[in-house]
Every structure is written in structure tokens, then in C-alpha cells.
Design a protein around this motif. Structure first.
Motif, short mmCIF file in Angstrom:
data_model
loop_
_atom_site.label_atom_id
_atom_site.label_comp_id
_atom_site.label_asym_id
_atom_site.label_seq_id
_atom_site.Cartn_x
_atom_site.Cartn_y
_atom_site.Cartn_z
N ILE A 20 -29.97 2.73 136.83
CA ILE A 20 -29.78 2.80 138.27
C ILE A 20 -31.06 2.38 138.98
CG2 ILE A 20 -28.10 4.69 138.12
CD1 ILE A 20 -30.36 6.53 139.22
N SER A 21 -30.88 1.92 140.17
CA SER A 21 -31.97 1.64 141.09
C SER A 21 -31.55 2.22 142.42
CB SER A 21 -32.22 0.14 141.19
OG SER A 21 -33.30 -0.13 142.06
N TYR A 22 -32.48 2.80 143.15
CA TYR A 22 -32.03 3.46 144.36
C TYR A 22 -33.03 3.34 145.50
CZ TYR A 22 -35.02 7.39 142.81
OH TYR A 22 -36.07 8.17 142.40
N TYR A 23 -32.45 3.34 146.71
CA TYR A 23 -33.22 3.46 147.94
C TYR A 23 -33.54 4.93 148.17
CZ TYR A 23 -31.70 -1.25 149.39
OH TYR A 23 -31.47 -2.61 149.48
N ARG A 24 -34.67 5.19 148.77
CA ARG A 24 -34.96 6.57 149.17
C ARG A 24 -35.82 6.57 150.43
NH1 ARG A 24 -40.56 6.78 149.33
NH2 ARG A 24 -41.58 6.31 147.36
N PHE A 25 -35.63 7.64 151.22
CA PHE A 25 -36.35 7.82 152.48
C PHE A 25 -36.79 9.27 152.56
CE2 PHE A 25 -36.19 9.41 156.85
CZ PHE A 25 -37.04 8.54 157.52
N TYR A 26 -38.06 9.50 152.89
CA TYR A 26 -38.59 10.85 153.08
C TYR A 26 -39.08 10.96 154.53
CZ TYR A 26 -39.02 10.80 147.94
OH TYR A 26 -38.79 10.68 146.59
N GLY A 27 -38.34 11.66 155.36
CA GLY A 27 -38.75 11.80 156.74
C GLY A 27 -37.66 12.44 157.57
N ASN A 28 -37.74 12.28 158.87
CA ASN A 28 -36.75 12.85 159.77
C ASN A 28 -36.96 12.25 161.17
OD1 ASN A 28 -34.65 14.45 160.76
ND2 ASN A 28 -35.37 16.29 159.71
N TYR A 29 -36.17 12.72 162.12
CA TYR A 29 -36.28 12.30 163.52
C TYR A 29 -36.44 13.53 164.40
CZ TYR A 29 -34.96 7.48 162.52
OH TYR A 29 -34.94 6.18 162.06
N ALA A 30 -37.05 13.33 165.56
CA ALA A 30 -37.19 14.42 166.53
C ALA A 30 -37.27 13.84 167.93
CB ALA A 30 -38.44 15.25 166.24
N TYR A 31 -36.70 14.56 168.88
CA TYR A 31 -36.81 14.18 170.29
C TYR A 31 -37.97 14.97 170.88
CZ TYR A 31 -35.19 12.27 174.71
OH TYR A 31 -35.11 11.54 175.88
N ARG A 32 -39.01 14.26 171.34
CA ARG A 32 -40.27 14.90 171.68
C ARG A 32 -40.21 15.71 172.98
NH1 ARG A 32 -44.62 12.71 168.40
NH2 ARG A 32 -45.92 14.13 169.60
N LYS A 33 -39.24 15.47 173.84
CA LYS A 33 -39.16 16.19 175.11
C LYS A 33 -37.68 16.35 175.48
CE LYS A 33 -41.44 16.27 179.66
NZ LYS A 33 -40.28 16.68 180.47
N PRO A 34 -37.01 17.35 174.92
CA PRO A 34 -35.55 17.46 175.09
C PRO A 34 -35.08 17.48 176.54
CG PRO A 34 -36.28 18.92 173.35
CD PRO A 34 -37.52 18.37 174.00
N ASN A 35 -35.84 18.12 177.46
CA ASN A 35 -35.32 18.19 178.84
C ASN A 35 -35.44 16.87 179.59
OD1 ASN A 35 -38.04 18.09 179.46
ND2 ASN A 35 -38.06 19.97 180.67
N SER A 36 -36.02 15.85 178.94
CA SER A 36 -36.05 14.52 179.56
C SER A 36 -34.82 13.70 179.19
CB SER A 36 -37.31 13.77 179.12
OG SER A 36 -37.23 13.40 177.76
N GLY A 37 -33.93 14.29 178.40
CA GLY A 37 -32.69 13.61 178.04
C GLY A 37 -31.49 14.39 178.55
N ALA A 38 -30.33 13.79 178.48
CA ALA A 38 -29.10 14.44 178.94
C ALA A 38 -27.93 13.94 178.13
CB ALA A 38 -28.87 14.18 180.43
N VAL A 39 -26.88 14.75 178.08
CA VAL A 39 -25.65 14.34 177.41
C VAL A 39 -24.47 14.79 178.26
CG1 VAL A 39 -25.64 16.45 175.98
CG2 VAL A 39 -24.27 14.47 175.30
N ILE A 40 -23.53 13.89 178.46
CA ILE A 40 -22.28 14.21 179.15
C ILE A 40 -21.22 14.44 178.07
CG2 ILE A 40 -20.58 13.46 180.84
CD1 ILE A 40 -22.66 11.46 181.87
#
Length: 405
Positions: free
Chosen positions: A376-396
């Protein structure tokens, strides 16, 4: 030339270097190209650490002559922690496939390249969907009783499912059915079909990608910590409680089932202006993310207006914007919501040498399995995502959806 696991692996590393992988990702999911990589953080025992400033020094005021100067306050500084996740996908290589291609090395290499291109594409599409979810990996809930092998989905996005995907079914904080394989995804009817009857599933059971949840206990965060985890007004985000840090809460606007309107879009913009404190100069740099179904709803709103002012009456477009904010369409977005974010604040956190790549940490790129005539050969990723200032975004949320998919 002689072709073996090492030489083929070396070729793969040349073809799929970091730049090439990034380019292929961004072609499949242009949104990824807009999300920057964080640089101002520290990597420690629990993950990625960075400081946040929820409130500042408000010690000022008008005073009488000869009155003391208002006392200085403190800038409040807190620490957020982004926990890294592991994202992997393997490509299997058989000994027979290698041997029968020895006289034409390019045939073997082309076959590998096709497998890697397709694997990268499928991983990237799932990657994008994860950025819009809450990190637990819950893809949908079941609606009603199953009909043989077919189950109807109550919520979530049917397009998060794929043929051949393996699914675990969870109920009451326990996995009740594991490794169910999908044979068909029916977008028009919002249903999926398994290879075997799922007669034990009940209304409200939750579907997860196989292996992402424990056999028992509450759901855990093992996928990307996406926007669905960043925007709630309550709970904890990146180890900080919103109850004690209200500036850390996102802006949620409940449409109550009505179709998208100009006022809802204006309300989302006002939230980031007034609550998030985003200056107007930066508001124009924000973007909207929605499902193509919401574009259909939006056209029903704007086309009559275009006709009224004498503009073109068709729905042809090359690029959609709203108040100068770019609109990104993706079928991986929830059908009943619209996200408004600052792409510069939704950042990728990656460990050193952890960005998506073909793994060579433990031996060559193609790792032959002991006791098997395959590797086998495989891709791998070590990390994550984060929103640095949640109140600057919105969702309807809870927007009206189209009747006919």
C-alpha cells in the motif's frame, strides 16, 4: 528500467510533490485555495496554541477638572487550542499488477497515477465537506423506517455520501451496525442504498463514516473542526467556553423555513459589522458559501428585479457576488444554510511535514505488506482547521429548500 516498490515510489514522490498536490486540491475545491495556513501559533503537547483577545482595556472617560484619570484596565488574553487530526487514504498495489507491466513500465505508472488522482480527488471532496461540519463526522440521521436496503435521510447532505463508502450506524451513544457499504446515492429522493438490509436502523439513527467513532460512548471529534463547530452561540470551541467568553460565539440567524431574502443576507452582514466589529473595509473581503439549491432560490428572487430594471432576463452568470462579497457554490454545503465568513480567518493548522503528502515516514512510498503479495501507499495529513474570530462570521440556517432536487 527495473521497476520495484522503491523505484515506483520514487516516481510517485516526484509526480505528487507538495506543490502538485496543492494544485490538484485547489482545482477540485477552489475554496481551499482561499484558506490560509496559520503561522502565528505554537505547537505543544495538546496541539496548536494561539492567543485570543476577547475584550480590551475600556478604562477611559470624560472627567472634571482636577479629577483623577480613570484607572487603567487589562487586556483580556486567553489561549485557544486546536487539536490535530489524522486524515489518511491508501492506494493498494499488487505484485501481479507490477509484474505484468514490467515490459511497459509506463503502463504500471499510468495505472498508479490514475489511482492516485482519483484517490486524491475523493479525499479532497470529503475534506471540503468536513470543513462545513462539526468535527464528529455525523453525516446524516435516518428519517422513518427503512425500506429494505434503502434508507431516507432526515438531515445532513445526501451528497456527503458516496458509492462504496462504508458507514457505521449509531444509536444512543453506541455503534449498532458497522461497516455497511453503500451501493447507491439517490440525490433526488434524499436516500441511500446499502448492500444489505439495514432493518435494525430506526428513525433518528445517525450515520458516520466507518471507524470514526468508538463502539460506545458519546460522539467524539475526529474529523476537521469545521464551521458547524465554530458558529454556535453556546458550548465550547477550541477549549474556550462561550458562556464565559461571549465574544467567542458565532452569529446564527434562523430563517424559520422561509426562502432566502435580501433582508436575511443584510442581517448576516449587519451581524458581522455590529457584533463582530468587522470594519466595512474587510466586510467586502468576506465570502458567502452556499449549496447550488440556494442559488436556484436566489435567482427566483433576483430575476424579476432584473427584468424590472431592464437587465438580462436569463440566469446566465460566470461569477456570483452579493454586495461585492464572493459567493462559493459547493454541493458539499448544507442545502438549507448560507455561511458568511472571512476566508483569512478560517485557517489551516499543520504540523511540521504534516501537510497532505504521500507518506515515507516508515520506509519507501510503497510499503509491501509482510505475508501478502501486495503493498500500500497512502496520503496522510496531520493538522486541523480553526476559525480565529467566530463572532466575525455568520450562518443563516433553516432556509427553504427547493421542492424538486
Amino acid at each position: 528500467m527495473g521497476l520495484n516498490a522503491t523505484t515506483a515510489g520514487d516516481l510517485l514522490l516526484r509526480v505528487y510533490d507538495k506543490v502538485e498536490i496543492t494544485q490538484l486540491q485547489n482545482l477540485e475545491v477552489p475554496l481551499l485555495d482561499k484558506l490560509p495556513e496559520s503561522t502565528d501559533h505554537q505547537l505543544g503537547g495538546k496541539g496548536f496554541y494561539f492567543g485570543i483577545l476577547p475584550s480590551g482595556d475600556e478604562g477611559y472617560g470624560f472627567i472634571q477638572e482636577e479629577a483623577p484619570i480613570p484607572a487603567a484596565q487589562n487586556e483580556q488574553v486567553l489561549q485557544a487550542i486546536v487539536s490535530p487530526v489524522i486524515f489518511v487514504g491508501a492506494v493498494r498495489v499488487t505484485g501481479l499488477g507490477r509484474v505484468i507491466s514490467m515490459r511497459d513500465t509506463h503502463a504500471f505508472v499510468n495505472g498508479l497515477q490514475l489511482a492516485y488522482d482519483k484517490k486524491l480527488r475523493r479525499m479532497t471532496v470529503y475534506w471540503e465537506g468536513g470543513l462545513l461540519r462539526d468535527g464528529t463526522g455525523r453525516l446524516a440521521d435516518q428519517s422513518g423506517a427503512p425500506s429494505g436496503n434503502v434508507v431516507t435521510l432526515k438531515n445532513g447532505n445526501v451528497m456527503w455520501f458516496r458509492r462504496n463508502m462504508l458507514i457505521d450506524v449509531r444509536r444512543s451513544n453506541a455503534t449498532v451496525f458497522g461497516q455497511l457499504q453503500i451501493t447507491q446515492v439517490d440525490f433526488p429522493t434524499n436516500s441511500i442504498t446499502f448492500t444489505q438490509p439495514s432493518g435494525g436502523t430506526l428513525d433518528g439513527d445517525s450515520f458516520y463514516l466507518a471507524g470514526t467513532q468508538p463502539a460506545s460512548g458519546a460522539a467524539v471529534t475526529r474529523e476537521f473542526t469545521g464551521l458547524d463547530a465554530a458558529m454556535p452561540a453556546t458550548g465550547t470551541y477550541l477549549t474556550q467556553a462561550r458562556s464565559t467568553t461571549p465574544e467567542w460565539a458565532g452569529n446564527t440567524i434562523d430563517a424559520g423555513g422561509i426562502d432566502v431574502t435580501e433582508d436575511l443576507l443584510q442581517q448576516a452582514e449587519n451581524r458581522v459589522l455590529i457584533v463582530g466589529g468587522v470594519p466595512m473595509s474587510e466586510v467586502r473581503d468576506q465570502c458567502l458559501i452556499w449549496h447550488p439549491n440556494q442559488r436556484r432560490k436566489y435567482f427566483r428572487l433576483v430575476l424579476p428585479q432584473k427584468q424590472y430594471v431592464g437587465m438580462d432576463m436569463d440566469a446566465g452568470y460566470r461569477k456570483l457576488t452579493w454586495n461585492d462579497a464572493d459567493i462559493y457554490e459547493t454541493h458539499n454545503c448544507q442545502e438549507d444554510r448560507i455561511w458568511r465568513i472571512s476566508p483569512s480567518l478560517f485557517q489551516k493548522f499543520v504540523t511540521p511535514e504534516g501537510d497532505l503528502q504521500i507518506d515515507t515516514t516508515f520506509g519507501p512510498a510503497i510499503k509491501w505488506a509482510q505475508g501478502y503479495d501486495a503493498g500500500i501507499s497512502y496520503y496522510r495529513f496531520y493538522g486541523n482547521y480553526a476559525y480565529r474570530k467566530p463572532n466575525s462570521g455568520a450562518v443563516i440556517i433553516n432556509l427553504g429548500n427547493v421542492v424538486n432536487r
